[in-house]
Design an enzyme around this catalytic site. Structure first.
Site, PDB file in Angstrom:
ATOM      1  N   THR A  13       0.829  -1.216   0.000  1.00 49.12           N
ATOM      2  CA  THR A  13       0.000   0.000   0.000  1.00 49.12           C
ATOM      3  C   THR A  13       0.862   1.264   0.000  1.00 49.12           C
ATOM      4  O   THR A  13       0.771   2.106  -0.898  1.00 49.12           O
ATOM      5  CB  THR A  13      -0.921   0.005   1.244  1.00 49.12           C
ATOM      6  OG1 THR A  13      -1.691  -1.189   1.229  1.00 49.12           O
ATOM      7  CG2 THR A  13      -1.844   1.207   1.262  1.00 49.12           C
ATOM      8  N   VAL A  14       1.716   1.395   1.027  1.00 47.20           N
ATOM      9  CA  VAL A  14       2.485   2.639   1.169  1.00 47.20           C
ATOM     10  C   VAL A  14       3.617   2.705   0.141  1.00 47.20           C
ATOM     11  O   VAL A  14       3.906   3.774  -0.409  1.00 47.20           O
ATOM     12  CB  VAL A  14       3.044   2.773   2.615  1.00 47.20           C
ATOM     13  CG1 VAL A  14       3.794   4.084   2.776  1.00 47.20           C
ATOM     14  CG2 VAL A  14       1.917   2.690   3.639  1.00 47.20           C
ATOM     15  N   ALA A  43      12.545  -4.083  -3.726  1.00 49.60           N
ATOM     16  CA  ALA A  43      12.559  -5.489  -3.296  1.00 49.60           C
ATOM     17  C   ALA A  43      11.189  -5.836  -2.762  1.00 49.60           C
ATOM     18  O   ALA A  43      10.656  -5.126  -1.901  1.00 49.60           O
ATOM     19  CB  ALA A  43      13.616  -5.704  -2.216  1.00 49.60           C
ATOM     20  N   ARG A  49       4.107  -8.680  -9.393  1.00 50.72           N
ATOM     21  CA  ARG A  49       3.235  -7.537  -9.094  1.00 50.72           C
ATOM     22  C   ARG A  49       4.066  -6.251  -9.000  1.00 50.72           C
ATOM     23  O   ARG A  49       3.669  -5.189  -9.493  1.00 50.72           O
ATOM     24  CB  ARG A  49       2.478  -7.787  -7.783  1.00 50.72           C
ATOM     25  CG  ARG A  49       1.412  -6.733  -7.461  1.00 50.72           C
ATOM     26  CD  ARG A  49       0.691  -7.077  -6.179  1.00 50.72           C
ATOM     27  NE  ARG A  49       1.644  -7.378  -5.119  1.00 50.72           N
ATOM     28  CZ  ARG A  49       1.994  -6.541  -4.147  1.00 50.72           C
ATOM     29  NH1 ARG A  49       1.452  -5.373  -4.067  1.00 50.72           N
ATOM     30  NH2 ARG A  49       2.884  -6.875  -3.243  1.00 50.72           N
ATOM     31  N   LYS A 105       6.241   1.934  12.682  1.00 53.14           N
ATOM     32  CA  LYS A 105       6.184   2.319  14.109  1.00 53.14           C
ATOM     33  C   LYS A 105       6.368   1.135  15.027  1.00 53.14           C
ATOM     34  O   LYS A 105       6.926   1.267  16.122  1.00 53.14           O
ATOM     35  CB  LYS A 105       4.880   3.055  14.427  1.00 53.14           C
ATOM     36  CG  LYS A 105       3.595   2.342  14.029  1.00 53.14           C
ATOM     37  CD  LYS A 105       3.140   2.728  12.651  1.00 53.14           C
ATOM     38  CE  LYS A 105       2.112   1.756  12.127  1.00 53.14           C
ATOM     39  NZ  LYS A 105       1.298   2.282  11.080  1.00 53.14           N
ATOM     40  N   VAL A 132       4.064   8.010  12.546  1.00 55.38           N
ATOM     41  CA  VAL A 132       3.057   8.527  13.487  1.00 55.38           C
ATOM     42  C   VAL A 132       2.074   9.416  12.739  1.00 55.38           C
ATOM     43  O   VAL A 132       2.465  10.402  12.110  1.00 55.38           O
ATOM     44  CB  VAL A 132       3.716   9.328  14.640  1.00 55.38           C
ATOM     45  CG1 VAL A 132       2.648   9.809  15.617  1.00 55.38           C
ATOM     46  CG2 VAL A 132       4.755   8.484  15.365  1.00 55.38           C
ATOM     47  N   GLU A 190      -3.397  -2.515   9.737  1.00 53.48           N
ATOM     48  CA  GLU A 190      -2.100  -3.195   9.756  1.00 53.48           C
ATOM     49  C   GLU A 190      -2.265  -4.602   9.180  1.00 53.48           C
ATOM     50  O   GLU A 190      -3.380  -5.134   9.123  1.00 53.48           O
ATOM     51  CB  GLU A 190      -1.589  -3.302  11.204  1.00 53.48           C
ATOM     52  CG  GLU A 190      -1.271  -1.961  11.839  1.00 53.48           C
ATOM     53  CD  GLU A 190      -0.253  -1.164  11.038  1.00 53.48           C
ATOM     54  OE1 GLU A 190       0.850  -1.642  10.809  1.00 53.48           O
ATOM     55  OE2 GLU A 190      -0.599  -0.044  10.619  1.00 53.48           O
ATOM     56  N   LYS A 205       2.727   4.410  18.376  1.00 55.62           N
ATOM     57  CA  LYS A 205       2.871   5.818  17.975  1.00 55.62           C
ATOM     58  C   LYS A 205       3.002   6.727  19.207  1.00 55.62           C
ATOM     59  O   LYS A 205       3.812   7.657  19.222  1.00 55.62           O
ATOM     60  CB  LYS A 205       1.664   6.234  17.124  1.00 55.62           C
ATOM     61  CG  LYS A 205       1.612   5.477  15.791  1.00 55.62           C
ATOM     62  CD  LYS A 205       0.239   5.618  15.139  1.00 55.62           C
ATOM     63  CE  LYS A 205       0.167   4.903  13.806  1.00 55.62           C
ATOM     64  NZ  LYS A 205      -1.214   4.752  13.300  1.00 55.62           N
ATOM     65  N   GLY A 302      -3.425   5.269   4.782  1.00 49.71           N
ATOM     66  CA  GLY A 302      -3.723   5.202   3.353  1.00 49.71           C
ATOM     67  C   GLY A 302      -2.470   5.457   2.526  1.00 49.71           C
ATOM     68  O   GLY A 302      -1.481   6.016   3.022  1.00 49.71           O
TER      69      GLY A 302
HETATM   70  P1  NDP Z   1       1.585  -3.847   2.925  1.00 50.39           P
HETATM   71  O1  NDP Z   1       1.376  -5.183   3.539  1.00 50.39           O
HETATM   72  O2  NDP Z   1       0.561  -3.310   2.000  1.00 50.39           O
HETATM   73  O3  NDP Z   1       2.982  -3.838   2.154  1.00 50.39           O
HETATM   74  C1  NDP Z   1       4.116  -4.536   2.596  1.00 50.39           C
HETATM   75  C2  NDP Z   1       4.853  -5.024   1.366  1.00 50.39           C
HETATM   76  O4  NDP Z   1       6.082  -5.610   1.755  1.00 50.39           O
HETATM   77  C3  NDP Z   1       4.069  -6.085   0.577  1.00 50.39           C
HETATM   78  O5  NDP Z   1       4.111  -5.804  -0.787  1.00 50.39           O
HETATM   79  C4  NDP Z   1       4.828  -7.360   0.924  1.00 50.39           C
HETATM   80  O6  NDP Z   1       4.784  -8.319  -0.105  1.00 50.39           O
HETATM   81  C5  NDP Z   1       6.244  -6.835   1.060  1.00 50.39           C
HETATM   82  N1  NDP Z   1       7.092  -7.736   1.804  1.00 50.39           N
HETATM   83  C6  NDP Z   1       6.780  -8.570   2.823  1.00 50.39           C
HETATM   84  N2  NDP Z   1       7.869  -9.259   3.223  1.00 50.39           N
HETATM   85  C7  NDP Z   1       8.892  -8.843   2.431  1.00 50.39           C
HETATM   86  C8  NDP Z   1      10.268  -9.184   2.355  1.00 50.39           C
HETATM   87  N3  NDP Z   1      10.822 -10.088   3.156  1.00 50.39           N
HETATM   88  N4  NDP Z   1      11.016  -8.575   1.412  1.00 50.39           N
HETATM   89  C9  NDP Z   1      10.484  -7.672   0.565  1.00 50.39           C
HETATM   90  N5  NDP Z   1       9.185  -7.307   0.608  1.00 50.39           N
HETATM   91  C10 NDP Z   1       8.400  -7.886   1.518  1.00 50.39           C
HETATM   92  O7  NDP Z   1       1.841  -2.831   4.132  1.00 50.39           O
HETATM   93  P2  NDP Z   1       1.627  -1.264   4.138  1.00 50.39           P
HETATM   94  O8  NDP Z   1       2.149  -0.662   2.901  1.00 50.39           O
HETATM   95  O9  NDP Z   1       0.249  -0.955   4.570  1.00 50.39           O
HETATM   96  O10 NDP Z   1       2.555  -0.870   5.383  1.00 50.39           O
HETATM   97  C11 NDP Z   1       3.952  -0.789   5.254  1.00 50.39           C
HETATM   98  C12 NDP Z   1       4.505  -0.149   6.522  1.00 50.39           C
HETATM   99  O11 NDP Z   1       3.970   1.154   6.640  1.00 50.39           O
HETATM  100  C13 NDP Z   1       4.145  -0.859   7.824  1.00 50.39           C
HETATM  101  O12 NDP Z   1       5.201  -0.724   8.739  1.00 50.39           O
HETATM  102  C14 NDP Z   1       2.929  -0.077   8.320  1.00 50.39           C
HETATM  103  O13 NDP Z   1       2.768  -0.146   9.714  1.00 50.39           O
HETATM  104  C15 NDP Z   1       3.330   1.320   7.901  1.00 50.39           C
HETATM  105  N6  NDP Z   1       2.238   2.258   7.744  1.00 50.39           N
HETATM  106  C16 NDP Z   1       1.154   1.923   6.988  1.00 50.39           C
HETATM  107  C17 NDP Z   1       0.147   2.834   6.782  1.00 50.39           C
HETATM  108  C18 NDP Z   1      -1.061   2.517   5.966  1.00 50.39           C
HETATM  109  O14 NDP Z   1      -1.952   3.366   5.879  1.00 50.39           O
HETATM  110  N7  NDP Z   1      -1.150   1.364   5.337  1.00 50.39           N
HETATM  111  C19 NDP Z   1       0.228   4.180   7.357  1.00 50.39           C
HETATM  112  C20 NDP Z   1       1.420   4.442   8.120  1.00 50.39           C
HETATM  113  C21 NDP Z   1       2.374   3.496   8.299  1.00 50.39           C
HETATM  114  P3  NDP Z   1       3.606  -9.411  -0.090  1.00 50.39           P
HETATM  115  O15 NDP Z   1       2.337  -8.655  -0.170  1.00 50.39           O
HETATM  116  O16 NDP Z   1       3.900 -10.225  -1.299  1.00 50.39           O
HETATM  117  O17 NDP Z   1       3.762 -10.157   1.197  1.00 50.39           O
HETATM  118  N1  HSE Z   2      -3.093   0.919  10.702  1.00 49.43           N
HETATM  119  C1  HSE Z   2      -2.724   2.270  10.907  1.00 49.43           C
HETATM  120  C2  HSE Z   2      -3.977   3.078  11.191  1.00 49.43           C
HETATM  121  C3  HSE Z   2      -2.030   2.797   9.684  1.00 49.43           C
HETATM  122  O1  HSE Z   2      -5.079   2.578  11.006  1.00 49.43           O
HETATM  123  O2  HSE Z   2      -3.844   4.208  11.649  1.00 49.43           O
HETATM  124  C4  HSE Z   2      -1.430   4.161   9.892  1.00 49.43           C
HETATM  125  O3  HSE Z   2      -0.375   4.121  10.786  1.00 49.43           O
END
Ligand code: NDP
Ligand code: HSE
Length: 436
Positions: A13-14, A43, A49, A105, A132, A190, A205, A302
């Site tokens: 997502t991020v 990576a 994808r 976080k 945060v 999460e 956070k 998001g």
């Molecule tokens: P996602 O699960 O959407 O993305 C994580 C990505 O990392 C996936 O594409 C996953 O692949 C990949 N991945 C997993 N294991 C590995 C590995 N060993 N090597 C390389 N890639 C890997 O998570 P988010 O984007 O939602 O969140 C990412 C971070 O950002 C987290 O720490 C989250 O707490 C933080 N965050 C998220 C927010 C949000 O709104 N979503 C907001 C603020 C912070 P696969 O899907 O194939 O497993």
């Molecule tokens: N899962 C977290 C939330 C993402 O809902 O606020 C942002 O840190």
């Protein structure tokens, strides 16, 4: 103009949001940064994808180790999440002399001290604005904008998923599981959504904010954590009748005895701006001794709101990469040799107000017994609501709001109230903050 080379660990997502915003706004961003910022390697476990998302713009690998050891990369952006492989890769990136940006976080709240120490020793930066409150620049505000202040307290709605759930349940009458699924679909939750609903994410956070607000080490293990899963609809309704909203708040507060660090559902007066923060929006209220109260509001989760914070960190690093490490903003706002060891208080020592709901037999003297227990415990009542029993019923609810008192007093009083023969079942206790 030398372009800064970035490696992206995880394009979920991020990660995808970061890639897209950086591409879309690259001209404006490089005008601000003074350098081009270019993602040269991604990576992700799902290489197909990832390739689809980035096209031919950069190399895609499935092993993060290749990325953190790539000599061409200046900054590693960790967007995998969790504290397993993410910790390993972040420490390796630092050891290889790379700056790190992370939104993680969970990782920083549990291993932040180790990571920041490693970065300090190596002379690299670890930036974490996105960790945060998503897109809200609260780390920047606390570390830089408010640096003249002695921070008194911080109270924030810092988990978008739970705020979204509480808002949708109240406004649309939807059930918990339906709204949680929607939050997952929208990319707010999460990977393990129990972190959201049990308050763990908000506590991660709040822990980070407590460290940079008070200059103390990162101590997630000392935070008091309660989520929204035990919250009952009836309490949301009674709170509204008394002029309050219930929100999951993360609180970090300085007191003469130590620091309160807690996350729990909280009644807030409905007239406060923060009580009206709805959906996945976040808001953080900071009380500084010089500035007074300041409020920061925006999207807390998001893809693109979080990308906004990730890219702000990339720009900061691009601007400061050539600066002497001593001239950069310290990781935890205070100089590493000037951290304090102020204790974090156990929840029993916390002082706040309370909402108490008890189910009672509608009998003479029941109220007098309850109020005398509270008076004996030096707990003063601020407001009260007694429902008329429904037709044919002999039991009813009494709701009391207390003035400020210590948690251990309330716990002792609740034990005595629950032992009264006229009180049926458990007393529901929810903390209340006036935030004035
Ligand atoms: P996602 O699960 O959407 O993305 C994580 C990505 O990392 C996936 O594409 C996953 O692949 C990949 N991945 C997993 N294991 C590995 C590995 N060993 N090597 C390389 N890639 C890997 O998570 P988010 O984007 O939602 O969140 C990412 C971070 O950002 C987290 O720490 C989250 O707490 C933080 N965050 C998220 C927010 C949000 O709104 N979503 C907001 C603020 C912070 P696969 O899907 O194939 O497993
Ligand atoms: N899962 C977290 C939330 C993402 O809902 O606020 C942002 O840190």
């Amino acid at each position: 103009m030398k372009s800064i080379k970035v490696g992206l660990l995880g394009i979920g997502t991020v990660g995808a949001g970061t890639f897209n915003v950086l591409k879309r706004n690259q001209e404006e961003i490089s005008r601000r940064a003074g350098h081009g910022i270019e993602i040269v390697m991604v990576a992700d476990l799902d290489v197909a994808r990832a390739k689809e998302l980035v096209g031919s713009h950069c190399e895609v690998v499935n092993d993060g180790n290749l990325l953190v050891s790539n000599p061409d990369i200046d900054i590693v952006v960790e967007l995998i999440g969790g504290y397993g492989i993410a910790k390993d890769l972040v420490l390796k990136a630092i050891a290889n002399g790379k700056h790190v940006v992370t939104a993680n976080k969970a990782l920083l709240a549990t291993h932040g001290d180790e990571i920041f120490k490693a970065a300090q020793d190596k002379g690299v930066m670890v930036a974490y604005e996105a960790a945060v409150a998503g897109g809200i620049p609260i780390i920047k505000a606390l570390r830089e904008g408010l640096t003249a202040n002695r921070i008194e307290w911080i109270a924030g709605i810092i988990n978008g998923t739970t705020n979204f759930i509480l808002s949708e349940m109240r406004d649309k009458g939807l059930d918990f599981d339906t709204v949680l699924k929607e939050a997952q679909r929208l990319g707010y939750a999460e990977a393990d959504p129990t972190f959201d609903i049990e308050g763990v994410d908000a506590a991660h956070k709040a822990t980070l904010m407590s460290a940079i607000a008070f200059g103390i080490p990162v101590q997630f293990d000392k935070a008091h954590v309660e989520g929204i899963t035990k919250l009952e609809a009836v309490d949301i309704r009674y709170a509204e009748q008394l002029g309050y909203r219930i929100k999951l708040l993360g609180i970090a507060k300085r007191t003469p005895q130590g620091i309160e660090l807690r996350v729990h559902p909280t009644l807030i007066p409905a007239k406060r701006l923060i009580a009206n923060v709805e959906g996945a929006m976040n808001a953080v209220l900071v009380q500084g001794d010089a500035v007074g109260a300041t409020l920061y509001y925006g999207k807390g989760a998001g893809a693109e709101p979080t990308a906004s914070a990730v890219i702000a960190d990339l720009v900061d690093i691009a601007r400061l990469a050539d600066a002497e490490p001593a001239h950069r903003v310290p990781h935890l706002a205070f100089q590493p040799n000037a951290m304090a060891d102020t204790p974090i208080l156990p929840i029993s020592e916390v002082t706040t107000s309370y909402y108490l709901r008890m189910h009672v037999a509608d009998k003479l003297g029941v109220l007098a017994n309850v109020t005398s227990i509270l008076a004996d415990s030096t707990i003063s009542i601020d407001a009260m609501l007694q429902k008329e029993p429904a037709l044919g019923e002999t039991q009813t609810d009494i709701i009391m709001l207390t003035h400020q008192t210590q948690e251990k007093n309330v716990e002792a009083a609740i034990k005595k109230i629950e032992a009264l023969p006229t009180v049926i079942g458990k007393v529901t206790k929810i903390r209340l903050e006036h935030l004035s």
